[in-house]
Write a protein that holds these residues in place. Structure first.
Motif, short mmCIF file in Angstrom:
data_model
loop_
_atom_site.label_atom_id
_atom_site.label_comp_id
_atom_site.label_asym_id
_atom_site.label_seq_id
_atom_site.Cartn_x
_atom_site.Cartn_y
_atom_site.Cartn_z
N GLN A 253 0.84 -1.22 0.00
CA GLN A 253 0.00 0.00 0.00
C GLN A 253 0.86 1.26 0.00
O GLN A 253 0.57 2.24 -0.70
CB GLN A 253 -0.95 0.00 1.22
CG GLN A 253 -2.09 -1.00 1.07
CD GLN A 253 -2.72 -1.41 2.40
OE1 GLN A 253 -2.27 -1.03 3.47
NE2 GLN A 253 -3.78 -2.21 2.32
N VAL A 254 1.93 1.25 0.77
CA VAL A 254 2.84 2.41 0.81
C VAL A 254 3.46 2.62 -0.57
O VAL A 254 3.48 3.74 -1.11
CB VAL A 254 3.95 2.21 1.87
CG1 VAL A 254 5.02 3.30 1.76
CG2 VAL A 254 3.34 2.19 3.28
N GLU A 255 3.95 1.54 -1.16
CA GLU A 255 4.62 1.65 -2.47
C GLU A 255 3.63 2.09 -3.55
O GLU A 255 3.92 2.95 -4.37
CB GLU A 255 5.28 0.32 -2.84
CG GLU A 255 6.52 0.06 -1.98
CD GLU A 255 7.12 -1.35 -2.16
OE1 GLU A 255 8.16 -1.61 -1.56
OE2 GLU A 255 6.53 -2.17 -2.90
N ASP A 256 2.45 1.49 -3.51
CA ASP A 256 1.45 1.79 -4.54
C ASP A 256 0.94 3.23 -4.43
O ASP A 256 0.83 3.93 -5.45
CB ASP A 256 0.27 0.81 -4.37
CG ASP A 256 -0.86 1.14 -5.32
OD1 ASP A 256 -0.58 1.26 -6.52
OD2 ASP A 256 -2.02 1.31 -4.87
N ARG A 257 0.65 3.71 -3.24
CA ARG A 257 0.05 5.03 -3.07
C ARG A 257 1.08 6.16 -3.04
O ARG A 257 0.81 7.27 -3.50
CB ARG A 257 -0.78 5.09 -1.77
CG ARG A 257 -2.01 4.26 -1.75
CD ARG A 257 -3.13 4.83 -2.63
NE ARG A 257 -3.02 4.52 -4.04
CZ ARG A 257 -3.78 5.04 -4.99
NH1 ARG A 257 -4.71 5.93 -4.68
NH2 ARG A 257 -3.63 4.71 -6.23
N PHE A 258 2.26 5.88 -2.48
CA PHE A 258 3.22 6.98 -2.27
C PHE A 258 4.50 6.83 -3.08
O PHE A 258 5.36 7.72 -3.05
CB PHE A 258 3.56 7.13 -0.78
CG PHE A 258 2.34 7.31 0.09
CD1 PHE A 258 1.45 8.34 -0.16
CD2 PHE A 258 2.07 6.44 1.15
CE1 PHE A 258 0.31 8.52 0.63
CE2 PHE A 258 0.94 6.61 1.93
CZ PHE A 258 0.06 7.64 1.67
N GLY A 259 4.66 5.71 -3.75
CA GLY A 259 5.86 5.51 -4.57
C GLY A 259 7.14 5.53 -3.77
O GLY A 259 8.20 5.96 -4.26
N THR A 260 7.07 5.07 -2.53
CA THR A 260 8.26 5.03 -1.69
C THR A 260 8.12 3.85 -0.71
O THR A 260 7.18 3.05 -0.85
CB THR A 260 8.47 6.37 -0.96
OG1 THR A 260 9.69 6.33 -0.23
CG2 THR A 260 7.34 6.69 0.00
N THR A 261 9.02 3.76 0.25
CA THR A 261 9.00 2.60 1.16
C THR A 261 8.61 3.02 2.58
O THR A 261 8.76 4.19 2.95
CB THR A 261 10.41 1.98 1.25
OG1 THR A 261 11.30 2.99 1.78
CG2 THR A 261 10.90 1.52 -0.12
N PRO A 262 8.15 2.06 3.39
CA PRO A 262 7.88 2.38 4.80
C PRO A 262 9.11 2.95 5.49
O PRO A 262 9.01 3.90 6.28
CB PRO A 262 7.49 1.02 5.41
CG PRO A 262 6.92 0.24 4.26
CD PRO A 262 7.73 0.68 3.05
N GLU A 263 10.30 2.40 5.17
CA GLU A 263 11.53 2.87 5.83
C GLU A 263 11.82 4.34 5.51
O GLU A 263 12.24 5.12 6.37
CB GLU A 263 12.74 2.01 5.40
CG GLU A 263 12.75 0.58 5.94
CD GLU A 263 11.77 -0.37 5.21
OE1 GLU A 263 11.25 0.02 4.16
OE2 GLU A 263 11.55 -1.49 5.72
#
Ligand SMILES: CC(C)(COP(=O)([O-])OP(=O)([O-])OC[C@H]1O[C@@H](n2cnc3c(N)ncnc32)[C@H](O)[C@@H]1OP(=O)([O-])[O-])[C@@H](O)C(=O)NCCC(=O)NCCSC(=O)C[C@@](C)(O)CC(=O)[O-]
Ligand SMILES: NC(=O)C1=CN([C@@H]2O[C@H](COP(=O)(O)OP(=O)(O)OC[C@H]3O[C@@H](n4cnc5c(N)ncnc54)[C@H](OP(=O)(O)O)[C@@H]3O)[C@@H](O)[C@H]2O)C=CC1
Length: 403
Positions: A253-263
Motif C-alpha cells: 500500500q505504501v509503495e502503490d500510493r506513495f511511490g516510496t518505502t515504509p523505511e
C-alpha cells in the motif's frame, strides 16, 4: 425603511454611525448600504463581496459592520472510513483552502487509509478551558485562595451551572505567580466549542470566589487558558478535544500510493517531524496538521484563530515488520457542531457532509465524532506529505498543482 443610497448618505453626513445601519433597515439592505459607502469611499468595485449565498440576518450574531462575504473554494477528500469512539463508518472531508495540491494530497492519504480498511480514532479528553487571573496581597494569601478553590470546587461548579444547561465544570487548577493567582477552569462543553459558554460560566464562578476569598479579579482571561496563542500548557494538558488517530499500511500500500518505502517515510518523519521540530523549538511535531485543521475549520464555521492550537500535534511513524504504523495526536482541537459560525448555511452543509450537524445524541457525541474525523484527515495529510518528501516530489507536485 430606507433605501441603501439614503442610508449611505446619512452615514456620510454624520447622521448615523456605520455600525448603526441594521437599526434602520433589514440586514441585507444595511449590508448593501455599508458596502456602497465603502466602495465609494475607497473607489473600489465590491460587487464580488456582495454576492453571497445566505441572508445577512443569519449572520448577525457572527459579524459586525458586515459588507459582504469572501468565498473560499471547498473541495472534498475521501471517502474515509473511521473507527472511533463516536465517529463510525465512511464520510468525505470538506476542505476550504486556496492552497493548490492540498486537497489532492489529503485525498491521496485518504485513499491509502481506505486501502488499509480505514483508520482508528479516539477522543481522549474533552475540556474547554478559561483561566482568569486574580490579584492577592502576597504568597500567603495566594495559598489561602488556592486552598479554598481546592476545597470548594463543588460550589464553583454550582455557580457555573446556573449559566448553562449543557456545560459542566470538570475541574479548577490553581497556578500561583507571586501575588497573581490563575485558576484554569476546565469544562465539558458537549457539542459546543464552548468558549462563550465557558467564559460566561467562569464569570459566575469568579463572583462567588470574590465573595468568599480576598482575591480580586483582574482579567477574566489571564492567558493560562490559553486561547488563540501558541502555548505549551495546551500541548501538555490539552484543551478542547485531545484526539488521536492511527493506521497500519502494508508495504504494498505504501509503495502503490506513495511511490516510496515504509523505511523512507519513517526516516523522513524521524528526522523532520521529531528531530527537526525539536531543534526548531516547535510545539507541533508534525508536517502540516494545521493545513487540514484550518481547511476543515473554514469549511465548517469553526473559530479560525484556534487553528493555532490545532497545530499542537505529534506525528509518529514506525516500521513494524513489513508494515508501516502511523499516528497523529492533536492535543488541543477546539471544535463544535453547534454555536459560533456552525449555524451559517454553507457551514451547515459542510457539517452535513460529515454527518455531524447540530447537537449529538447523547450531547457531545457529534463534536467527538467531528474531532475524530479531523484527526484522521490530519493523518491522511501527514502520510501523503511525508510520502512526497520521501519520494522527493513535493516541489514538482506544487509546480503541477499548486501554481
Ligand atoms: C499532489 C500529489 C497528491 C500527487 O500524487 P501522485 O502520487 O504523483 O499522483 P497520482 O496521479 O498517482 O494520484 C495518486 C492519488 O492522489 C490523489 N490525487 C492526485 N491528484 C489529485 C487531484 N487533482 N484531485 C484529487 N485527488 C488527487 C488521488 O487520491 C490519487 O489516487 P487515484 O484516485 O487516482 O487512485 C502528491 O505529490 C502529494 O501529495 N504531494 C504533497 C503535496 C502536499 O502535501 N502539499 C501540502 C501542502 S505543503 C505545506 O503547506 C506545508 C509544508 C510543506 O510547508 C510543511 C512542511 O514544512 O513540511
Ligand atoms: N467569549 C470569548 O471569550 C470567546 C468567544 N469565542 C467565540 O465563541 C463562540 C463559540 O462559543 P460557544 O460557547 O461554543 O457557542 P455559543 O456562544 O454560540 O453557544 C452555544 C450554546 O448552544 C447551546 N447548546 C444547544 N445544544 C447544545 C449541545 N448539544 N451541546 C452544547 N451546547 C449546546 C448551549 O446553551 P446552554 O449553555 O444554555 O446549554 C451553548 O451555550 C464562537 O463564535 C467563537 O468565535 C471565541 C473565543 C473567545
Amino acid at each position: 425603511m430606507s433605501a441603501p443610497e439614503t442610508l449611505a448618505d446619512r452615514v456620510l453626513s454624520g447622521d448615523l454611525a456605520l455600525h448603526e445601519l441594521e437599526a434602520h433597515a433589514d440586514a441585507d439592505t444595511a449590508v448593501e448600504a455599508r458596502r456602497r459607502l465603502i466602495a465609494q469611499e475607497t473607489d473600489t468595485d465590491l460587487s464580488a463581496l456582495g454576492a453571497y449565498a445566505f441572508d445577512a440576518g443569519d449572520a448577525q450574531s457572527n459579524i459586525e459592520n458586515m459588507v459582504g462575504a469572501v468565498q473560499i473554494p471547498v473541495g472534498v477528500a475521501g471517502p474515509l472510513t473511521v473507527d472511533g469512539s463516536s465517529a463510525s463508518g465512511t464520510a468525505y472531508l470538506p476542505l476550504a483552502t486556496t492552497e493548490g495540491a492540498l486537497v489532492a494530497s489529503v485525498n491521496r492519504g485518504c485513499s491509502a487509509i481506505q486501502a488499509a480498511g480505514g483508520a482508528n480514532a479516539r477522543v481522549f479528553q474533552s475540556k474547554m478551558t478559561r483561566a482568569p487571573v486574580f490579584r492577592v496581597e502576597n504568597v500567603h494569601e495566594a495559598g489561602t485562595v488556592a486552598s479554598w478553590v481546592r476545597e470548594n470546587e463543588a460550589k464553583l461548579a454550582a455557580a457555573a451551572a446556573e449559566t448553562t444547561d449543557h456545560g459542566e465544570l470538570l475541574d479548577v487548577t490553581p497556578y500561583v505567580v507571586g501575588d497573581s493567582v490563575f485558576l484554569r477552569f476546565g469544562y465539558d462543553t458537549k457539542d459546543a466549542m464552548g468558549m462563550n459558554m465557558a467564559t460566561i460560566a467562569t464569570e459566575a464562578a469568579c463572583e462567588l470566589l470574590e465573595e468568599e476569598t480576598p482575591a480580586d479579579l483582574v482579567a477574566l482571561s489571564g492567558n493560562l487558558c490559553s486561547d488563540k496563542k501558541p502555548a505549551a500548557i495546551n500541548a501538555v494538558e490539552g484543551r478542547g478535544r485531545t484526539v488521536g488517530a492511527d493506521v497500519v499500511l502494508t508495504r504494498e500500500q505504501v509503495e502503490d500510493r506513495f511511490g516510496t518505502t515504509p523505511e523512507a517515510i519513517e526516516e523522513a518523519n524521524t528526522r523532520k517531524n521529531l528531530v527537526g521540530s525539536a531543534k526548531a523549538g516547535s510545539l507541533g511535531f508534525n508536517a502540516h496538521a494545521a493545513n487540514v485543521v484550518a481547511a476543515v475549520f473554514l469549511a465548517t464555521g469553526q473559530d479560525a484563530a484556534q487553528v493555532v492550537e490545532g497545530g499542537n500535534a505529534i506525528t509518529t511513524v514506525d516500521v513494524r515488520g513489513d508494515e508501516l504504523y502511523a499516528s497523529v495526536t492533536i492535543a488541543s482541537l477546539d471544535v463544535g457542531t453547534v454555536g459560533g459560525g456552525t449555524k451559517l448555511p454553507t457551514q451547515n452543509e459542510a457539517l452535513d457532509i460529515l454527518g455531524v450537524r447540530g447537537g449529538g445524541d447523547p450531547p457531545g457525541t457529534n463534536a467527538d465524532a467531528f474531532a475524530e474525523r479531523i484527526a484522521v484527515g490530519a493523518l491522511a495529510g501527514e502520510l501523503s506529505l511525508l510520502g512526497a518528501l520521501a519520494a522527493d516530489n513535493l516541489a514538482s507536485a506544487h509546480e503541477q498543482l499548486g501554481r
